[in-house]
Design a protein around this motif. Structure first.
Motif, short mmCIF file in Angstrom:
data_model
loop_
_atom_site.label_atom_id
_atom_site.label_comp_id
_atom_site.label_asym_id
_atom_site.label_seq_id
_atom_site.Cartn_x
_atom_site.Cartn_y
_atom_site.Cartn_z
N PRO A 166 -12.24 4.10 13.14
CA PRO A 166 -12.20 4.56 14.54
C PRO A 166 -10.82 4.36 15.18
CG PRO A 166 -14.20 3.31 14.13
CD PRO A 166 -13.33 3.15 12.91
N THR A 167 -10.50 5.25 16.10
CA THR A 167 -9.18 5.23 16.73
C THR A 167 -8.96 3.94 17.52
OG1 THR A 167 -10.00 6.38 18.68
CG2 THR A 167 -9.06 7.73 16.93
N LEU A 168 -7.69 3.60 17.65
CA LEU A 168 -7.28 2.43 18.41
C LEU A 168 -6.57 2.87 19.69
CD1 LEU A 168 -5.72 0.37 15.47
CD2 LEU A 168 -8.05 0.21 16.37
N PHE A 169 -6.73 2.11 20.73
CA PHE A 169 -6.02 2.26 22.02
C PHE A 169 -6.52 3.40 22.89
CE2 PHE A 169 -2.75 0.75 18.87
CZ PHE A 169 -2.89 -0.60 19.19
N ALA A 170 -7.70 3.96 22.63
CA ALA A 170 -8.22 5.06 23.45
C ALA A 170 -8.47 4.62 24.89
CB ALA A 170 -9.49 5.62 22.85
N LYS A 171 -8.90 3.38 25.08
CA LYS A 171 -9.21 2.90 26.43
C LYS A 171 -8.26 1.83 26.93
CE LYS A 171 -14.01 4.03 25.98
NZ LYS A 171 -15.36 3.74 26.17
#
Length: 186
Positions: free
Chosen positions: A118-123
């Motif tokens: 899963p992607t990092l830093f989206a929020k």
């Protein structure tokens, strides 16, 4: 433990003395009982058996690497770790990035040995002038073994198109891999 009892009588009075000699385990030779080391948190005990890990060949693995290149869209960072011992507890892969990550679409895609995570830093990404963004991936020992079972781990960090490498005066990304492992010393 060694127990010694003495009984005797003097002038009609009965006396009894018991000496108990207790051996205190201090396997790491630091002058403190092993149990105290573990309870006070002075020695880690990752497997929970009450014996300090340094007496059992259990070692904390702490490896870090930083990409020497700018980071952003079109400029992925790849890190290779070799000769990794088997994990006894959860593995933390911590990623720290100084990059244009302040919008929800400006993210980092971690790929571990070809498997996308899963992607990092989206929020919780930050703009360059706000400092570094930090995120962690936690892997169970079983998950880690499935990915790095051959002793090697390739970590590729890919920025999505919105991460502009020229938006920051300086960009960079680093990884830190930490976990407890059984070493050859056991």
């Amino acid at each position: 433990d060694l127990t010694m009892d003495w009984d005797w009588s003097i002038c009609g009075l009965e006396w009894s003395v018991r000496y108990v000699y207790t051996t205190i385990e201090d396997c790491n030779g630091n002058g403190r009982p092993d149990e105290e080391d573990v309870v006070l948190g002075l020695s880690p005990d990752c497997n929970g058996d009450g014996i300090p890990d340094d007496c059992q060949g259990i070692e904390r693995i702490d490896l870090a690497a930083t990409s020497p290149s700018p980071f952003g869209a079109g400029l992925p960072a790849t890190f290779l770790f070799d000769d990794l011992p088997e994990a006894l507890a959860d593995v933390e892969l911590r990623v720290e990035a100084l990059a244009d990550l302040d919008a929800g679409t400006e993210v980092v895609i971690p790929v571990l040995d070809g498997e996308q995570f899963p992607t990092l830093f989206a929020k919780d990404g930050r703009a360059c002038d706000q400092g570094s963004s930090t995120a962690s991936i936690i892997l169970s020992p079983k998950e880690f073994a499935a990915i790095a079972g051959d002793g090697g781990l390739e970590i590729e960090l890919v920025a999505t198109p919105g991460v502009d490498p020229s938006a920051c005066p300086t960009t960079g990304i680093s990884v830190r891999l930490t976990y407890a492992a059984l070493t050859d010393a056991a």
